[in-house]
Design an enzyme around this catalytic site. Structure first.
Site, short mmCIF file in Angstrom:
data_model
loop_
_atom_site.label_atom_id
_atom_site.label_comp_id
_atom_site.label_asym_id
_atom_site.label_seq_id
_atom_site.Cartn_x
_atom_site.Cartn_y
_atom_site.Cartn_z
CD GLU A 1 20.93 -4.51 8.24
OE1 GLU A 1 20.08 -4.29 9.09
OE2 GLU A 1 21.48 -4.22 7.07
CB THR B 1 21.48 4.76 9.68
OG1 THR B 1 20.65 4.24 8.95
CG2 THR B 1 21.95 6.18 9.62
CB CYS B 2 22.17 4.24 15.01
SG CYS B 2 23.09 4.55 16.79
CB ALA C 1 19.65 5.93 17.76
CG HIS D 1 30.28 23.51 44.69
ND1 HIS D 1 29.96 24.33 43.97
CD2 HIS D 1 31.46 23.91 45.41
CE1 HIS D 1 30.97 25.27 43.70
NE2 HIS D 1 31.73 24.95 44.96
C1 LIG Z 1 25.26 11.39 10.26
C2 LIG Z 1 24.20 10.95 11.23
C3 LIG Z 1 24.22 11.08 12.56
C4 LIG Z 1 23.34 10.82 13.48
N1 LIG Z 1 23.60 10.88 14.79
C5 LIG Z 1 22.47 10.74 15.70
C6 LIG Z 1 22.69 10.76 17.19
O1 LIG Z 1 23.80 11.29 17.70
N2 LIG Z 1 21.67 10.40 18.10
C7 LIG Z 1 20.49 9.80 17.74
O2 LIG Z 1 19.57 9.48 18.45
N3 LIG Z 1 20.39 9.58 16.13
C8 LIG Z 1 21.47 9.91 15.38
N4 LIG Z 1 21.26 9.66 13.94
C9 LIG Z 1 19.82 8.94 13.68
C10 LIG Z 1 19.70 7.50 13.82
O3 LIG Z 1 20.90 7.09 13.22
C11 LIG Z 1 18.61 6.80 13.33
O4 LIG Z 1 17.44 7.65 13.76
C12 LIG Z 1 18.68 5.63 13.60
O5 LIG Z 1 19.49 4.98 13.05
C13 LIG Z 1 17.29 5.14 13.17
O6 LIG Z 1 17.19 3.55 13.64
P1 LIG Z 1 16.23 2.46 12.90
O7 LIG Z 1 16.69 1.25 13.50
O8 LIG Z 1 14.88 3.08 12.62
O9 LIG Z 1 16.94 2.57 11.21
P2 LIG Z 1 18.27 2.40 10.55
O10 LIG Z 1 19.37 2.63 11.71
O11 LIG Z 1 18.42 3.08 9.57
O12 LIG Z 1 18.67 0.90 10.47
C14 LIG Z 1 17.70 0.24 9.46
C15 LIG Z 1 18.26 -1.20 8.80
O13 LIG Z 1 17.58 -1.78 7.92
C16 LIG Z 1 18.14 -2.44 7.05
N5 LIG Z 1 17.24 -2.64 5.89
C17 LIG Z 1 16.60 -1.70 5.02
N6 LIG Z 1 15.75 -2.31 4.20
C18 LIG Z 1 15.95 -3.60 4.30
C19 LIG Z 1 15.29 -4.84 3.79
N7 LIG Z 1 14.45 -4.55 2.83
N8 LIG Z 1 15.77 -6.04 4.27
C20 LIG Z 1 16.71 -5.87 5.13
N9 LIG Z 1 17.42 -5.29 5.78
C21 LIG Z 1 16.94 -3.67 5.36
C22 LIG Z 1 19.20 -1.31 6.60
O14 LIG Z 1 20.46 -1.80 5.88
C23 LIG Z 1 19.85 -0.78 8.13
O15 LIG Z 1 20.61 -1.33 8.81
C24 LIG Z 1 22.06 10.15 13.01
C25 LIG Z 1 21.86 9.82 11.83
C26 LIG Z 1 23.01 10.19 10.80
C27 LIG Z 1 22.61 9.83 9.16
#
Ligand SMILES: Cc1cc2nc3c(=O)[nH]c(=O)nc-3n(C[C@H](O)[C@H](O)[C@H](O)COP(=O)(O)OP(=O)(O)OC[C@H]3O[C@@H](n4cnc5c(N)ncnc54)[C@H](O)[C@@H]3O)c2cc1C
Length: 466
Positions: free
Chosen positions: A35, A43-44, A320, A445
């Site tokens: 990470e 992001t989540c 997420a 209910h």
């Molecule tokens: C404002 C907002 C609100 C949201 N609300 C919701 C919600 O209520 N419910 C929901 O289901 N979804 C929600 N989402 C969407 C959700 O956050 C994402 O779908 C989810 O985080 C995706 O998970 P992921 O593991 O694919 O990627 P991410 O959570 O984006 O994690 C990817 C990780 O990879 C790391 N990374 C990237 N490149 C590299 C690299 N080369 N080397 C090492 N590390 C790296 C990043 O730093 C990051 O920590 C929301 C998104 C936003 C922006």
């Protein structure tokens, strides 16, 4: 240089990557989780689901507190302490990020801090923040690098008053006015938060309806409800230009009735998210990338054997819970388990504005277009005892089911706790239950769940309370 060698290396510790890491370890595989951020959770946890919902709770309680008199509770006028709201939000994030790290340690996942890229299939170099490097070699690799805000002209204005969701979560003070461009889930949630907390909010959407992928009925109801709360909404409206001036950012738009102009203190651009796949050297090792997304099969496997991709960096719903589900599929596949692909037809979608919106399966328009002979069951929360008790009577439950055998094709809910209530129709769909089973299930209910039973009764043509 020493090489860390594992069964599985996972790039990215969001809800895709960290869940995959824990499950891989539970399955007896040795795991490295790489990470680049200082904290785990992606992001989540750090910039998405969790901090937004913490602020949404503040906004919700603030609006509720203003109605306390109706409940027989007399307090002086509630006032927003934005710094305290931010601090509470940050505490939730910190607590959960620590929790994720604890779980990873407990499951003996080796966490490596730095940015990873491929040097060969199964071989990674990780560059730490201090510039030092670490080689990692693994039999299987899961790419879970997520997504980031997508910015394109005319939104690519470099100015502190033009922000994305990342900055919106860190605003030092509540803006007097805000334009939110993009009325998908992220845009609508922020618009709802700032409107409730007192900013003058304008929500702009290029498509015909806000929440463009939701049931038209739901979107129309939300539109009306948000307008009632004072929000200005421009649907079917294109932003032509954004110009920062001393008076604020001047937005020039074209809507159905011609040009529209607005000047606001902050513009939040929420027009989508793009996958993070650059700089990983994917093409060099033979992992295909299409429009930025990594190409995978139904088991999240890329065409390069042993290389998987999950979550926001593949072209499945950017949620997420989808990322986590895909993470489990990928590592169970790596462990040689008999695994079923994620069923994308049964993903719950949730928007945590007020009133809340949630859906599973098809919208009414999609169901009709697909050629199914459908019947609709709809029940308004205004007729439900519990909705009146909690003072939230807006919205409805809409069930869409095939007419003859009652196969549940979709459910849309707008109203109180819609994002929790959607679990019931989702569970029926996952268990292949029909309307017959739903009608047989006795609902407690007075509860909000009764609205689902009432909608099912309406589907039969014999509603009890409407
Ligand atoms: C404002 C907002 C609100 C949201 N609300 C919701 C919600 O209520 N419910 C929901 O289901 N979804 C929600 N989402 C969407 C959700 O956050 C994402 O779908 C989810 O985080 C995706 O998970 P992921 O593991 O694919 O990627 P991410 O959570 O984006 O994690 C990817 C990780 O990879 C790391 N990374 C990237 N490149 C590299 C690299 N080369 N080397 C090492 N590390 C790296 C990043 O730093 C990051 O920590 C929301 C998104 C936003 C922006």
């Amino acid at each position: 240089m020493t090489v860390i060698t594992k069964d599985v290396a996972i790039i990215g510790a969001g809800p895709g990557g960290y869940v995959a890491a824990i499950r891989a370890s539970q399955l007896g595989l040795s795991v490295a989780l790489i990470e680049k951020d200082a904290r785990m959770g992606g992001t989540c946890l750090l910039r998405g689901c969790i901090p937004t919902k913490a602020l949404i709770e503040t906004a919700y309680l603030y609006s509720k507190a203003r109605t306390f008199k109706e409940y027989g509770i007399v307090i002086s006028d509630p006032v927003i302490d934005w710094a305290a709201a931010q601090s509470r939000k940050d505490k939730q994030v910190t607590r959960l990020a620590k929790g994720v790290e604890f779980l990873l340690k407990k499951n003996k996942v080796e966490m490596i801090h730095g940015r990873a890229h491929f040097t060969a299939p199964g071989a990674l170099e990780v560059v730490a923040p201090d510039g030092s490097t670490q080689a990692v070699s693994a039999t299987a690799v899961v790419i879970a690098t997520g997504s980031e805000p997508r910015i394109f002209p005319p939104f690519d204005v470099k100015h502190p008053a033009v922000i994305t969701s990342n900055e919106a979560l860190q605003l030092a003070s509540l803006p007097p006015s805000m334009a939110v461009i993009g009325a998908g889930a992220v845009g609508v949630e922020f618009a709802s938060i700032f409107q409730t907390l007192g900013s003058r909010v304008t929500l702009i959407e290029v498509m015909e309806q806000i929440l463009p992928f939701e049931d038209a009925d739901v979107a129309a109801t939300l539109h009306t409800e948000l307008q009632k709360r004072g929000m200005t909404i421009h649907a079917a409206t294109r932003v032509d230009s954004m110009t920062p001036t001393d008076a604020g950012v001047v937005l020039k738009m074209t809507g159905p009735k011609g040009p529209v102009e607005d000047t606001v203190s902050i513009v939040l651009v929420a027009v989508g998210r793009r996958p993070v796949t650059e700089g990983l050297h994917l093409e060099a090792i033979g992992v295909p990338v299409e429009k930025g997304f990594i190409r995978v099969n139904e088991f999240c496997e890329t065409p390069l054997p042993g290389h998987f991709a999950i979550g926001d960096c593949i072209s499945t719903p950017q949620l997420a819970h989808v990322a986590s589900a895909e993470g489990k599929v990928a590592v169970e596949r790596i462990a040689g388990k008999d695994v079923s692909p994620v069923n994308y037809d049964q993903i719950p979608f949730a928007t945590y504005c007020h009133p809340e919106v949630a859906r599973v399966g098809l919208t009414e328009a999609e169901a009709r277009k697909s050629g199914h002979d459908i019947a609709i069951g709809k029940f308004m929360f205004s007729a439900l005892g519990k909705a009146g008790i909690i003072g939230e009577r807006e919205g409805f439950v809409k069930l869409i089911a095939e007419r003859k055998y009652g196969e549940i094709l979709g459910a849309s809910i707008i109203g109180p706790h819609a994002t929790d209530l959607i679990a019931e129709p989702a569970a029926f769909m996952a268990a292949e239950g029909t309307m017959t089973e739903m009608l047989r299930m006795v609902h407690a209910h007075p509860t909000l769940q009764e609205a689902i039973l009432e909608a099912a009764e309406a589907w039969t043509g014999h509603p009890i309370h409407s």
